[in-house]
Design a protein around this motif. Structure first.
Motif, PDB file in Angstrom:
ATOM      1  N   LEU A  25     -32.382  26.927   9.901  1.00  0.00           N
ATOM      2  CA  LEU A  25     -32.411  28.273   9.310  1.00  0.00           C
ATOM      3  C   LEU A  25     -31.055  28.634   8.718  1.00  0.00           C
ATOM      4  CD1 LEU A  25     -34.502  30.171  12.014  1.00  0.00           C
ATOM      5  CD2 LEU A  25     -35.217  29.643   9.670  1.00  0.00           C
ATOM      6  N   LEU A  26     -29.980  28.296   9.415  1.00  0.00           N
ATOM      7  CA  LEU A  26     -28.645  28.539   8.872  1.00  0.00           C
ATOM      8  C   LEU A  26     -28.430  27.732   7.600  1.00  0.00           C
ATOM      9  CD1 LEU A  26     -26.540  28.573  12.167  1.00  0.00           C
ATOM     10  CD2 LEU A  26     -26.936  30.523  10.651  1.00  0.00           C
ATOM     11  N   TRP A  27     -28.920  26.513   7.584  1.00  0.00           N
ATOM     12  CA  TRP A  27     -28.794  25.690   6.379  1.00  0.00           C
ATOM     13  C   TRP A  27     -29.552  26.306   5.212  1.00  0.00           C
ATOM     14  CZ3 TRP A  27     -29.580  19.880   8.206  1.00  0.00           C
ATOM     15  CH2 TRP A  27     -28.501  19.526   9.039  1.00  0.00           C
TER      16      TRP A  27
ATOM     17  N   GLY B 157     -23.643  43.126  14.158  1.00  0.00           N
ATOM     18  CA  GLY B 157     -23.940  41.695  14.193  1.00  0.00           C
ATOM     19  C   GLY B 157     -24.043  41.113  12.796  1.00  0.00           C
ATOM     20  N   PRO B 158     -23.493  39.911  12.582  1.00  0.00           N
ATOM     21  CA  PRO B 158     -23.501  39.321  11.239  1.00  0.00           C
ATOM     22  C   PRO B 158     -24.894  38.987  10.731  1.00  0.00           C
ATOM     23  CG  PRO B 158     -22.681  37.748  12.855  1.00  0.00           C
ATOM     24  CD  PRO B 158     -22.781  39.058  13.552  1.00  0.00           C
TER      25      PRO B 158
ATOM     26  N   VAL C 250     -23.274  34.642   6.877  1.00  0.00           N
ATOM     27  CA  VAL C 250     -23.949  33.442   7.385  1.00  0.00           C
ATOM     28  C   VAL C 250     -22.934  32.581   8.126  1.00  0.00           C
ATOM     29  CG1 VAL C 250     -25.164  31.318   6.753  1.00  0.00           C
ATOM     30  CG2 VAL C 250     -25.723  33.456   5.584  1.00  0.00           C
ATOM     31  N   TYR C 251     -21.743  32.428   7.534  1.00  0.00           N
ATOM     32  CA  TYR C 251     -20.692  31.682   8.209  1.00  0.00           C
ATOM     33  C   TYR C 251     -20.321  32.341   9.533  1.00  0.00           C
ATOM     34  CZ  TYR C 251     -19.937  29.502   3.597  1.00  0.00           C
ATOM     35  OH  TYR C 251     -20.096  28.840   2.411  1.00  0.00           O
ATOM     36  N   ALA C 252     -20.177  33.655   9.529  1.00  0.00           N
ATOM     37  CA  ALA C 252     -19.810  34.367  10.754  1.00  0.00           C
ATOM     38  C   ALA C 252     -20.878  34.200  11.826  1.00  0.00           C
ATOM     39  CB  ALA C 252     -19.584  35.850  10.452  1.00  0.00           C
ATOM     40  N   ALA C 253     -22.148  34.104  11.421  1.00  0.00           N
ATOM     41  CA  ALA C 253     -23.230  33.948  12.388  1.00  0.00           C
ATOM     42  C   ALA C 253     -23.146  32.630  13.141  1.00  0.00           C
ATOM     43  CB  ALA C 253     -24.583  34.066  11.683  1.00  0.00           C
TER      44      ALA C 253
ATOM     45  N   TYR D 124     -23.038  28.200  17.710  1.00  0.00           N
ATOM     46  CA  TYR D 124     -22.459  26.938  18.174  1.00  0.00           C
ATOM     47  C   TYR D 124     -21.311  27.176  19.136  1.00  0.00           C
ATOM     48  CZ  TYR D 124     -24.999  25.192  14.111  1.00  0.00           C
ATOM     49  OH  TYR D 124     -25.973  24.903  13.190  1.00  0.00           O
ATOM     50  N   ARG D 125     -21.132  26.229  20.069  1.00  0.00           N
ATOM     51  CA  ARG D 125     -19.999  26.282  20.978  1.00  0.00           C
ATOM     52  C   ARG D 125     -18.706  25.965  20.230  1.00  0.00           C
ATOM     53  NH1 ARG D 125     -23.897  23.565  24.310  1.00  0.00           N
ATOM     54  NH2 ARG D 125     -23.078  21.563  23.570  1.00  0.00           N
ATOM     55  N   GLU D 126     -17.575  26.278  20.852  1.00  0.00           N
ATOM     56  CA  GLU D 126     -16.285  26.081  20.190  1.00  0.00           C
ATOM     57  C   GLU D 126     -16.078  24.632  19.766  1.00  0.00           C
ATOM     58  OE1 GLU D 126     -12.695  27.979  21.744  1.00  0.00           O
ATOM     59  OE2 GLU D 126     -13.979  29.045  23.162  1.00  0.00           O
ATOM     60  N   SER D 127     -16.479  23.699  20.610  1.00  0.00           N
ATOM     61  CA  SER D 127     -16.274  22.289  20.298  1.00  0.00           C
ATOM     62  C   SER D 127     -17.139  21.819  19.140  1.00  0.00           C
ATOM     63  CB  SER D 127     -16.562  21.427  21.538  1.00  0.00           C
ATOM     64  OG  SER D 127     -17.908  21.613  21.966  1.00  0.00           O
TER      65      SER D 127
END
Length: 439
Positions: A253-255, A312-313, A358-361, A366-369
């Protein structure tokens, strides 16, 4: 007892040097991306050069195809080479691409230069975003993202000024020479002043240095879980993690949202001046619309960043996509000049920040790593939309159906809104499924 590595209070002031350097790099990114659209009418008028509208659209797509490759490569090489070298290398590559364009003797060489520039441009954005997200104060990630993206639009406005002033007086090649200057201005500053990511340093086994950088900029101590796994296996593991149970549904969905957003951004950036010119507006007015839409983009980033930190983004991005679609439909009509300027400006408010959110979302998905890899793939796969936008504009221009481009952009806006709005719903369902499987 206080450790030497205990950080001072984390605020925008403590990380301002990092933010300022990333802002400068993205400023030149925005300038270089928009240079092509700003000078395209002048290149098309240079009949000795032989550029056709169809060729112009294809070259725009080659630029974004290079950006796709650059974004995917940067997101997966950052733990190996480091973010600072990759940022500096990205600026160097797109500056060299602009120099090739300035020397181009044919449309084919111009396309090669834009492809080379695209490789650098594509790598820079996800790296800059990852750096700012990592160094941003807690609870201010969306605001920091929006503030960073104002530099893209400031760069776009600078490109428009060059297209309106330098190109008529000194020729379109001189504008591309200006696009080669970032290698001289920004690269030395990035090498000398930009710190390396604490997470990347930790992944490379430089724990003491990672803690020192974190302490210097007021960041929390880097933890092992925040570091990307090292080596080729680690990079592959980061990619596989994007399709783990928790994010298996949200990643596509993000893609898709990124595809729609970048189709809008690059389609409009490349073709807006020429589309408005064929709609009956003068050359100067048509190019000035590019400045107006980027000015709106700066306002939009500031508004969207604050709104996203509160609501929220995802919500902000979905609403912004819908409003962008409405603006694109309005631009189909030949309105009075003053009204058209107003519509272009407010469309810019929504257009660019819809994609930025979208980038901010991704920060909450995702986790930091996994963040650098996640951003790299969201921006990289989204670049396919950036390829389609300029190409589609060229096809429609060559067939005499330019106004249909605004309809296509509107449809992309509605589809992007749907995709990003589904992210939290799918994430909740995935979390429930994982909890049931572990019970």
């Amino acid at each position: 007892m206080t450790s030497s590595f205990d950080p001072p209070p984390h605020s925008f002031r403590s990380v301002f040097p990092v933010f300022a350097l990333c802002w400068l790099a993205v400023f030149f990114d925005g300038m270089d991306i928009n240079i092509y659209g700003a000078v395209m009418p002048h290149i098309l008028d240079d009949h000795g050069f032989g550029l056709t509208p169809a060729d112009a659209g294809t070259i725009g797509s080659w630029t974004t195809f290079g950006m796709l490759i650059g974004a995917l490569a940067a997101g997966n090489l950052t733990d190996w080479l480091g973010r600072r070298p990759l940022l500096a290398g990205s600026v160097t590559v797109f500056s060299l691409g602009s120099a090739v364009c300035a020397l181009a003797g044919s449309p084919a060489m111009l396309g090669a230069g834009r492809f080379l520039a695209g490789l650098g441009l594509g790598g820079l954005m996800p790296l800059g975003l990852a750096m700012v997200m990592e160094f941003a104060p807690r609870g201010r990630v969306a605001l920091a993202t929006g503030l960073l993206m104002t530099s893209y639009h400031a760069g776009g406005m600078a490109a428009t000024v060059l297209g309106m002033t330098v190109a008529p007086a000194a020729g379109w090649r001189s504008v591309f020479w200006a696009g080669a200057l970032p290698a001289v201005i920004a690269v030395p500053l990035l090498w000398k002043l930009l710190p390396e990511s604490p997470g990347v340093l930790l992944a490379r086994g430089q724990g003491e240095r990672a803690r020192a950088v974190a302490a210097r900029y007021g960041l929390p101590r880097p933890a092992a879980g925040a570091a990307p796994a090292a080596g080729a296996k680690g990079r592959w593991a980061a990619v596989r993690a994007l399709f783990a149970h928790e994010s298996r549904g949200t990643t596509p969905l993000l893609w898709l949202a990124s595809f729609c957003g970048l189709m809008l951004v690059y389609g409009m950036s490349t073709w807006l001046p020429q589309l408005m010119r064929t709609s009956g507006y003068g050359l100067t007015s048509s190019i000035s619309f590019l400045m107006v839409i980027n000015a709106g983009g700066i306002v939009g980033m500031l508004v969207a960043g604050r709104a996203a930190d509160r609501f929220g983004p995802v919500r902000v991005s979905a609403v912004w996509f819908v409003l962008t679609a409405v603006g694109a439909l309005l631009l189909k009509s030949h309105l009075p000049l003053a009204v058209t300027y107003a519509v272009v400006a407010v469309t810019g408010v929504w257009l660019y920040s819809a994609q930025a959110m979208v980038y901010a979302a991704t920060n909450s998905v995702y986790r930091e790593s996994e963040r650098a890899a996640g951003l790299g793939w969201v921006t990289g796969v989204g670049r396919t939309g950036a390829v389609v936008g300029p190409w589609l504009g060229g096809v429609l221009a060559a067939s005499g159906h330019q106004s249909w481009g605004f309809t296509a952009f509107a449809l992309a806006g509605f589809l992007g809104a749907t995709a990003i709005a589904l992210v939290p719903l799918v994430a909740r369902e995935s979390a429930v499924a994982v909890a049931r499987a572990e019970a």
